[in-house]
Design a protein around this motif. Structure first.
Motif, PDB file in Angstrom:
ATOM      1  N   ALA A 510       0.848   3.446  -6.540  1.00 45.02           N
ATOM      2  CA  ALA A 510       0.971   4.711  -5.983  1.00 45.02           C
ATOM      3  C   ALA A 510       0.113   4.819  -4.904  1.00 45.02           C
ATOM      4  O   ALA A 510       0.446   5.321  -3.950  1.00 45.02           O
ATOM      5  CB  ALA A 510       0.895   5.775  -7.105  1.00 45.02           C
ATOM      6  N   LEU A 511      -1.092   4.043  -5.189  1.00 44.85           N
ATOM      7  CA  LEU A 511      -2.114   4.399  -4.010  1.00 44.85           C
ATOM      8  C   LEU A 511      -1.874   3.275  -2.863  1.00 44.85           C
ATOM      9  O   LEU A 511      -1.838   3.913  -1.885  1.00 44.85           O
ATOM     10  CB  LEU A 511      -3.515   4.006  -4.709  1.00 44.85           C
ATOM     11  CG  LEU A 511      -4.451   4.160  -3.655  1.00 44.85           C
ATOM     12  CD1 LEU A 511      -4.846   5.339  -3.129  1.00 44.85           C
ATOM     13  CD2 LEU A 511      -5.929   3.514  -4.369  1.00 44.85           C
ATOM     14  N   LEU A 512      -1.242   2.138  -3.197  1.00 50.67           N
ATOM     15  CA  LEU A 512      -0.846   1.351  -2.138  1.00 50.67           C
ATOM     16  C   LEU A 512       0.114   2.093  -1.113  1.00 50.67           C
ATOM     17  O   LEU A 512      -0.020   1.745  -0.170  1.00 50.67           O
ATOM     18  CB  LEU A 512      -0.400   0.072  -2.557  1.00 50.67           C
ATOM     19  CG  LEU A 512       0.171  -0.818  -1.860  1.00 50.67           C
ATOM     20  CD1 LEU A 512      -0.795  -1.656  -1.017  1.00 50.67           C
ATOM     21  CD2 LEU A 512       0.741  -2.220  -2.756  1.00 50.67           C
ATOM     22  N   ALA A 846      -2.951  -6.031   1.595  1.00 52.31           N
ATOM     23  CA  ALA A 846      -1.528  -5.833   1.930  1.00 52.31           C
ATOM     24  C   ALA A 846      -0.845  -5.136   3.378  1.00 52.31           C
ATOM     25  O   ALA A 846       0.211  -5.496   3.824  1.00 52.31           O
ATOM     26  CB  ALA A 846      -0.731  -5.210   0.748  1.00 52.31           C
ATOM     27  N   THR A 847      -1.783  -4.049   3.645  1.00 55.49           N
ATOM     28  CA  THR A 847      -1.328  -3.320   4.689  1.00 55.49           C
ATOM     29  C   THR A 847      -1.209  -3.951   6.158  1.00 55.49           C
ATOM     30  O   THR A 847      -0.602  -3.682   7.069  1.00 55.49           O
ATOM     31  CB  THR A 847      -2.166  -2.161   5.011  1.00 55.49           C
ATOM     32  OG1 THR A 847      -3.455  -2.534   5.054  1.00 55.49           O
ATOM     33  CG2 THR A 847      -1.958  -0.986   3.881  1.00 55.49           C
ATOM     34  N   ARG A 851       1.628  -4.347  10.062  1.00 55.51           N
ATOM     35  CA  ARG A 851       0.985  -4.331  11.482  1.00 55.51           C
ATOM     36  C   ARG A 851       2.134  -4.269  12.649  1.00 55.51           C
ATOM     37  O   ARG A 851       1.902  -3.539  13.577  1.00 55.51           O
ATOM     38  CB  ARG A 851       0.197  -5.468  11.946  1.00 55.51           C
ATOM     39  CG  ARG A 851      -0.633  -5.342  13.172  1.00 55.51           C
ATOM     40  CD  ARG A 851      -1.393  -6.743  13.556  1.00 55.51           C
ATOM     41  NE  ARG A 851      -2.737  -6.647  12.541  1.00 55.51           N
ATOM     42  CZ  ARG A 851      -3.793  -6.191  12.834  1.00 55.51           C
ATOM     43  NH1 ARG A 851      -3.832  -5.439  14.093  1.00 55.51           N
ATOM     44  NH2 ARG A 851      -4.681  -6.190  12.001  1.00 55.51           N
ATOM     45  N   ALA A 852       3.344  -5.029  12.344  1.00 58.60           N
ATOM     46  CA  ALA A 852       4.211  -4.973  13.161  1.00 58.60           C
ATOM     47  C   ALA A 852       5.199  -3.641  13.480  1.00 58.60           C
ATOM     48  O   ALA A 852       5.591  -3.291  14.469  1.00 58.60           O
ATOM     49  CB  ALA A 852       5.496  -5.963  12.746  1.00 58.60           C
ATOM     50  N   THR A 860      -6.317  -0.985   8.543  1.00 59.06           N
ATOM     51  CA  THR A 860      -7.179  -0.656   7.593  1.00 59.06           C
ATOM     52  C   THR A 860      -8.121   0.541   7.811  1.00 59.06           C
ATOM     53  O   THR A 860      -8.951   0.914   7.477  1.00 59.06           O
ATOM     54  CB  THR A 860      -8.261  -1.584   7.262  1.00 59.06           C
ATOM     55  OG1 THR A 860      -8.838  -2.217   8.707  1.00 59.06           O
ATOM     56  CG2 THR A 860      -7.742  -2.950   6.662  1.00 59.06           C
ATOM     57  N   SER A 861      -6.986   1.483   8.722  1.00 60.34           N
ATOM     58  CA  SER A 861      -7.763   2.875   9.134  1.00 60.34           C
ATOM     59  C   SER A 861      -8.339   3.573   7.925  1.00 60.34           C
ATOM     60  O   SER A 861      -7.512   3.883   6.794  1.00 60.34           O
ATOM     61  CB  SER A 861      -6.652   3.645   9.684  1.00 60.34           C
ATOM     62  OG  SER A 861      -7.103   5.117   9.748  1.00 60.34           O
TER      63      SER A 861
END
Lengths: 899, 115
Positions: A510-512, A846-847, A851-852, A860-861
């Protein structure tokens, strides 16, 4: 393992041998036995009757052994399946809440997963639908500074490679154009054209459903055949599948052509939208390497790899100068020309790979969330029913029978979930989440088929059975005695650990997903509020393409006068305030124009700059809301002498190094010709032209006047023909498509208005990709959050209900209610923290795969991470607080009443 | 169930071993098998005659024995059981484990009381 396999096989074999036959054989065997025993007894001196009785007594109850033998064969358990299924159905009916929850959760998860999974598989993984697809490659021509994905060839390199290369059994090329109109019949129609080299068809193994294919000789303009092929779609739509279409001449705005064949709808190359196939000519009379547009696809010879083919072509490239001396080796080197060879499938799907991989991951996540939740429900239920199971076991139910009952219950629930899963999958595959093959290549190859149904059912059965088995691990198959004794006290530790693990896992997912939703949400916000440089507001646009040919509008003068008359008619309509024209307008996604090579007219030490040329009317800037930064817009007489041009700020800076250039000369360079000078009369703001996220595109504007300023009918004052143009109409009341077509038909029946859209729609389309991805992730994120909350709540609440006795004793002994509540709360929160740490770590890693899809946001904001974490903490606090408060309020007398 | 007389009931779990061993001598049908076991044990071991059939099915499913309908010497159709290669291997293992068991029991029984 092999032993089990063999046993299972033996059972299946015997199942097919038929029960009756087996029983008969058994009876025969037993009868023989008793007969022989009787004979033996007689031999020992008994009377016939006594001998037989003794034999029967010794053998024991024949019926019982018969049954035992049958049981040993495992036939009974097969027989019991029907009974177990009936039992399962009864249980399903008895617990409608549980059954509905499982069916819906599993159904949605499975349906969406199969739907998205089919799309991902069909686009990314499945072979292309041609003969030997592994041999097909895309041959790219790359130069320095070319946009990524822009690997098209000039005619000369294709010509050179097609003649010299030995790596390919066929080398083909195509160009797609969307500015052709069919002008026969009553209503003109915009059609999509693919100019293909005739060998394309044999290379891909195309077979016409009518007529013949294109021939090599068709590429010559002088060939009287003037052959074209049409698609089955066009043939059915416009010509009612009339077989006499072969040899008929079609009127097209670029001259009439004769149909020689119809290609089947299944031949969707180079794109499914293609209506007409032209034999492509490869002009090499004026060799250039900057005029590009040919997409080159080849079939490798047996045993040739893309790498060796690329090596051969790169070695061949410099020898192009031997064939075309005007293209020097120095020119090739300066532009960094090189060749790439990529498998066709990879090249086709490359632009959408990141999104599809993201979608694929989403499939997994959705299915994972659904299954963990269903497993949780199952565990909770079997734990409740474990006493029942223990009693059944102690009364002698066999473990095999029990296993079977659990698996069948799972399978029945799984099958029930297909009621939800099949429509969900069908919906997913018919809407394709709003994507079309414009955004995702090969998407047209994906559809809802019988094999999808089979896949859904198979997955449902396997998942259901597996969940039944997981449920089984919680039954009293082990520790039967403990279970009977432990009847209503604390749940076993292993059980709690398994549940805790699942909940922590859900919290992590959920967090991801929340972090990902946040990042994409901000991207969308940024895109939506990006400075696009113009005012989309209340406006409509459409495209007009004028016919070529002798009675067409090839000259500037003829085009200009047609547009002037049409603008007058439109402006006269009620409610219309302004009508502007441009060769290309921002965000329309079509009307692409050729790039020009531009250089400062007075400072040739600066290099040349590539930019698209755009032919626009004087009121274009005011109509679009593009600000005029310096100088003026176009006016009458601007075509004479060095014709006027207007530069966008960014282009001016690129060419001259400053934007203060009104009055200076800019040269358009054409190979082997003297430069053409133009006078800069104005500077305008930059606009985002193609896609918002691609940023501002430098642009050069040519004047589209009402006439040629007296230069003569055949004059070509600007290098862009205003024949394919976009209209922009603003006003309180915009004309309807019917009105437009009507007015156009009165002016020239061969000219249709196409791609009619409001600017608001164009703008929405331009942000659709990010918006849709964000929505998908948000749906997954919110459902994960919801499921995690339910999970946390149910685990904590369950722990409380199991410890009521302990708590009430503690309370009776004087523990403060607050401490009890705190204890429960702490336990629950430990779980959440664990999941949160795992989720943050996963999100951090994972984030970057997003990026694309991100726009002006770092993967990683910190803001998104903090907000998602805070949100999760908040809702899980509530989820643990409720049961904790209940624990603190247990009346101490409960223990006296209970058990 | 047949009452044991002076004879011993076949010990649970040893029936499979006895069947495998007996079949290793020659293929035979069910009645022949029970008869042969009793004969070989000099009528000490009494096989529950009916209980031999479930055991035979179990062994067949394990792939240790094969069946075949054949004609007996009195021209009757009968189902014959025969040891497979896997069965022969299994017999060796079962024998070894039986011998270990017997040896262990022997050791215990032979133990003399320590002071």
């Amino acid at each position: 393992m092999r032993y089990h396999l063999r046993t299972a096989l033996a059972r299946v074999r015997e199942l097919f041998r038929g029960r009756d036959r087996m029983a008969a054989e058994q009876q025969e065997e037993f009868a023989l036995h008793i007969e022989m025993e009787t004979a033996e007894n007689v031999r020992r001196g008994m009377t016939e009757a006594d001998a037989r009785r003794a034999a029967l007594v010794r053998f024991g109850g024949a019926q019982r052994y018969h049954e035992e033998t049958i049981e040993a064969r495992g036939i009974a358990s097969v027989d019991n399946i029907v009974r177990d299924a009936r039992f399962a159905l009864r249980r399903v009916r008895r617990a409608p809440g549980f059954s509905a929850a499982v069916t819906i959760t599993l159904g949605i998860g499975l349906g969406v997963a199969v739907g998205i999974g089919s799309i991902v598989y069909g686009v990314l993984l499945r072979d292309l639908p041609y003969d030997r697809p592994d041999q097909l490659v895309r041959v790219g021509f790359l130069t320095n500074g070319a946009a990524p994905g822009d690997d098209v060839h000039p005619s000369v390199t294709y010509y050179h490679f097609a003649l010299s290369s030995r790596s390919f059994s066929a080398l083909s090329e195509y160009i797609i154009s969307e500015d052709y109109n069919l002008t026969d019949g009553d209503t003109p129609e915009r059609v999509t054209i693919a100019s293909i080299s005739p060998n394309t068809l044999t290379m891909l193994g195309a077979r016409p459903i009518l007529g013949s294919l294109l021939e090599q000789g068709d590429t010559s303009y002088s060939n009287p055949r003037s052959a074209i092929l049409i698609s089955e779609r066009l043939w059915r739509r416009r010509y009612g599948a009339d077989p006499s279409i072969i040899s008929r001449r079609l009127e097209i705005n670029r001259g009439s052509r004769r149909v020689v064949g119809v290609l089947p709808a299944s031949f969707a190359y180079p794109a499914p939208s293609v209506d007409i196939f032209y034999p492509a000519t490869v002009p090499v009379k004026q060799p250039q390497i900057s005029a590009r547009g040919y997409v080159v696809v080849g079939r490798l010879r047996d045993g040739v790899t893309p790498a060796t083919a690329a090596a051969e072509l790169n070695a061949l490239l410099p020898r192009i100068s031997d064939r075309f001396p005007t293209i020097t080796r120095e020119m090739l080197e300066r532009s960094g020309a090189r060749v790439s060879v990529t498998p066709l499938k990879a090249a086709t799907v490359a632009p959408v790979r990141p999104q599809l991989i993201l979608l694929g991951v989403l499939v997994g996540v959705v299915l994972l969330i659904a299954t963990t939740n269903v497993v949780n429900l199952f565990l909770l239920r079997t734990e409740r029913g474990s006493q029942e199971t223990a009693i059944a076991l102690s009364l002698g139910a066999s473990r095999l029978a029990l296993t079977q009952r659990f698996v069948i219950e799972g399978v029945v629930l799984g099958l029930a979930s297909t009621v939800v899963a099949l429509p969900a999958a069908a919906l997913a595959l018919s809407t394709k989440f709003g994507f079309t093959e414009r955004e995702i290549p090969r998407l047209h190859e994906v559809s809802f088929t019988p094999s999808t149904i089979a896949l859904v059912v198979a997955c449902a059965v396997v998942l259901g059975g597996a969940m039944g088995l997981i449920g089984l691990t919680r039954t009293g198959l082990s520790g039967l005695f403990d279970r009977l004794r432990a009847a209503r006290s604390t749940p076993s530790r292993a059980w709690r650990r398994a549940q805790d693990g699942l909940v922590a896992f859900q919290v992590a997912i959920a967090l991801l997903l929340l972090v990902a939703t946040g990042l994409l949400g901000r991207s969308f916000w940024n895109l939506h509020n990006a400075k696009i440089g113009f005012e989309p507001g209340q406006a409509m646009t459409f495209q007009v393409s004028l016919p070529w040919g002798e009675d067409g509008y090839v000259s500037y003068a003829k085009s200009a006068s047609f547009h002037a008359r049409f603008v007058d008619r439109l402006t006269a309509l009620p409610g219309v305030t302004s009508v502007a024209i441009a060769s290309r307008i921002p965000l329309a996604g079509h009307g692409r124009t050729a790039s020009l090579d531009l250089q400062s007219g007075d400072d040739q030490s600066r290099g040349s700059v590539q930019a698209p040329g755009n032919c626009v009317t004087a009121n274009y800037f005011s109509t679009m809301g593009i600000p005029l930064r310096a100088g003026r817009t176009f006016q009458s007489g601007d075509l004479r002498g060095a014709p006027a041009v207007i530069l966008s700020e960014r282009l001016a800076t690129r060419i001259f190094g400053t934007s203060d250039v009104v009055g200076r000369i800019v040269n358009a360079l054409v190979q082997n010709e003297p430069p053409r000078p133009f006078t800069v009369v104005g500077i305008v703001g930059d606009v985002r032209s193609e896609r918002i996220e691609d940023g501002e595109v430098p642009m050069l504007y040519f004047p589209l006047q009402r006439d040629v300023d007296g230069l003569g009918e055949e004059a070509r004052p600007v290098p862009v023909r205003p024949m394919d143009v976009q209209y922009v109409v603003r006003g309180a009341q915009l004309p309807s498509p019917v009105t437009l077509q009507h007015v156009l038909k009165e002016m020239d029946h061969r000219v249709p208005a196409t791609s009619i859209a409001s600017y608001a729609d164009l703008f929405a389309n331009a942000t659709a990709r990010v918006r849709l991805t964000m929505l998908l992730i948000a749906v997954a994120g919110v459902s994960a959050l919801l499921l995690a909350v339910i999970g946390v709540y149910s685990v904590v609440a369950y722990a409380v209900s199991g410890r009521v006795r302990e708590f009430s004793i503690r309370l009776a002994l004087g523990a403060a209610p607050g401490r009890i509540g705190g204890m429960v709360f702490g336990d629950g929160f430990k779980l959440v923290t664990l999941g949160m740490v795992a989720g943050l770590a996963a999100a951090f890693g994972a984030t970057r795969f997003l990026r694309a899809l991100l726009y002006e946001v770092e993967p990683t904001s910190a803001v998104e991470f903090a907000v998602a974490t805070a949100l999760l903490i908040l809702v899980t606090l509530v989820a643990t607080f409720v049961p904790a408060r209940r624990a603190a309020r247990i009346p101490p007398a409960t223990v006296l009443r209970g058990d | 169930m047949a009452k044991p007389t002076s004879n011993e009931q076949v010990l649970q779990g040893t029936l499979d071993l006895l069947i495998l061993k007996t079949l290793s001598l020659a293929p035979m049908h069910g009645w022949g098998l029970t008869h042969r076991i009793e004969q070989l044990s000099q009528d000490v071991l009494q096989v529950g005659q009916g209980s031999i059939y479930p055991a035979l099915v179990r062994l067949e499913q394990r792939g240790w024995i094969d069946t075949e309908w054949r004609v007996t010497e009195n021209s009757r159709r009968a189902k014959y059981y025969r040891l497979t290669t896997a069965g022969r291997r299994a017999l060796g293992q079962e024998l070894a484990s039986w011998n270990r068991f017997v040896g262990a029991v022997g050791l215990v029984l032979a133990a003399e009381a320590d002071a």
